[in-house]
Design an enzyme around this catalytic site. Structure first.
Site, short mmCIF file in Angstrom:
data_model
loop_
_atom_site.label_atom_id
_atom_site.label_comp_id
_atom_site.label_asym_id
_atom_site.label_seq_id
_atom_site.Cartn_x
_atom_site.Cartn_y
_atom_site.Cartn_z
N HIS A 29 0.83 -1.21 0.00
CA HIS A 29 0.00 0.00 0.00
C HIS A 29 0.86 1.25 0.00
O HIS A 29 2.04 1.19 0.36
CB HIS A 29 -0.88 0.05 1.26
CG HIS A 29 -1.64 -1.20 1.55
ND1 HIS A 29 -2.79 -1.55 0.90
CD2 HIS A 29 -1.41 -2.20 2.45
CE1 HIS A 29 -3.25 -2.70 1.38
NE2 HIS A 29 -2.42 -3.12 2.32
N ASP A 250 2.62 -6.72 2.15
CA ASP A 250 1.60 -5.95 2.88
C ASP A 250 2.18 -4.70 3.53
O ASP A 250 1.53 -4.08 4.39
CB ASP A 250 0.86 -6.79 3.92
CG ASP A 250 -0.41 -6.11 4.41
OD1 ASP A 250 -1.03 -5.39 3.62
OD2 ASP A 250 -0.78 -6.29 5.58
#
Ligand code: 0GY
Length: 297
Positions: A29, A250
């Site tokens: 992200h 992640d």
């Protein structure tokens, strides 16, 4: 604005495991910076700034070639930070967006040009407000002709209630459905038990369903650095469905409350999850390239 979760690891180790050339970190992200890309008012947590420069530096440090940047709930359906990172990546990042039914065709086209190749539907009640299934099906129907896929995030106990929806997207719309973090199994339950068995059945019976074998740090009870309770679950999926698995760090590990993992040590789990060079190449290179950069293979 103070973040309400742990900061990402400031100084991750250099991995001992060298990922294959062209490897893709297929779940990560970018957040903010908030001054430029404000967080969504409806967010359920406030992240720290984790911008594209830090992500690209981590990519180099870990030995990866590319990223897939997944829209997280704290940015809602405002995809600007993610799209900006994809556009700045010189073709080395693709994106997965969050859109609402109001999205226009022109906005979808602009996202495609930025590098977006999928939409994410998040079913975790602690992360999002409820969206009616007919709105999600409508969105899935609109993105399918663009060649995009659907990424879904849910917890194992919710799979029975979501089964018909997932199979409608994967079978009726013939759209690839990528499940985040193995459908979040409860790894204290047996790997051969009914709950994980249902997830394996979803993969077995529906060839358009893929799984990310990511996020031991969220699933583990035994903890770092080995995450010994999670590794067998990931390995089972990789060995049974080698053509339909993805892996990602992640980073920056949003909303993690227990411990913050060392990203270098996460990479070192890969040979235990995918024990042969052939499985490693499929997981890290061939599969993500087929889904996100098909024009380059
Ligand atoms: C993840 C996991 C989480 C958060 C989100 O979109 C999000 O906010 O996905 C979580 O809290 O489990 O994959 O980033």
């Amino acid at each position: 604005m103070d973040p309400d979760w742990l900061p990402f690891h400031p100084n991750p180790a250099k991995p001992a495991f060298q990922v294959p050339a062209g490897a893709v970190d297929a779940h990560c992200h970018v957040f903010g910076p908030a001054a430029q890309f404000p967080f969504a008012p409806e967010r359920k947590y406030t992240p720290c700034d984790a911008g594209k420069d830090r992500l690209f530096a981590l990519r180099e440090h870990l030995g990866f070639a590319r990223n897939v940047i997944v829209q997280a709930t704290c940015h809602g359906a405002d995809n600007r930070a993610m799209a900006d990172a994809c556009m700045a990546s010189k073709g080395r990042a693709r994106g997965v967006a969050t859109v609402r039914r109001q999205v226009t065709d022109a906005e979808l086209t602009a996202l495609h040009e930025a590098g977006v190749r999928g939409v994410r539907f998040n079913f975790l009640k602690r992360l999002v407000d409820f969206t009616p299934r007919d709105e999600l099906l409508e969105i899935a129907g609109r993105i399918a002709p663009l060649g995009w896929h659907v990424v879904v995030y849910f917890e194992a106990q919710d799979l029975p209630a979501l089964w018909d929806f997932f199979t409608a997207v994967s079978d009726n719309l013939a759209t690839t459905v990528v499940v985040d973090h193995m459908g979040r199994p409860d790894v204290t339950k047996p790997i051969d038990g009914p709950e994980f068995g249902l997830f394996l059945q979803l993969l077995r019976e529906h060839p358009n369903v893929w799984s990310k074998v990511s996020c031991p740090e969220r699933l583990s009870q035994s903890g770092p650095p080995g995450y010994d309770d999670v590794v067998p679950f990931a390995r089972r999926i990789v060995e049974d469905f080698p053509e339909r698995v993805l892996w990602g760090t992640d980073w920056p590990h949003p909303n993690l409350k227990g411990h913050m993992p060392d990203d270098g040590k996460l990479v070192d789990l890969l040979p235990r999850i995918a024990p042969t060079p052939e499985l490693q190449r499929k997981l890290l290179v061939d599969n993500p390239m087929r889904l996100y950069w098909p024009e380059e293979i």
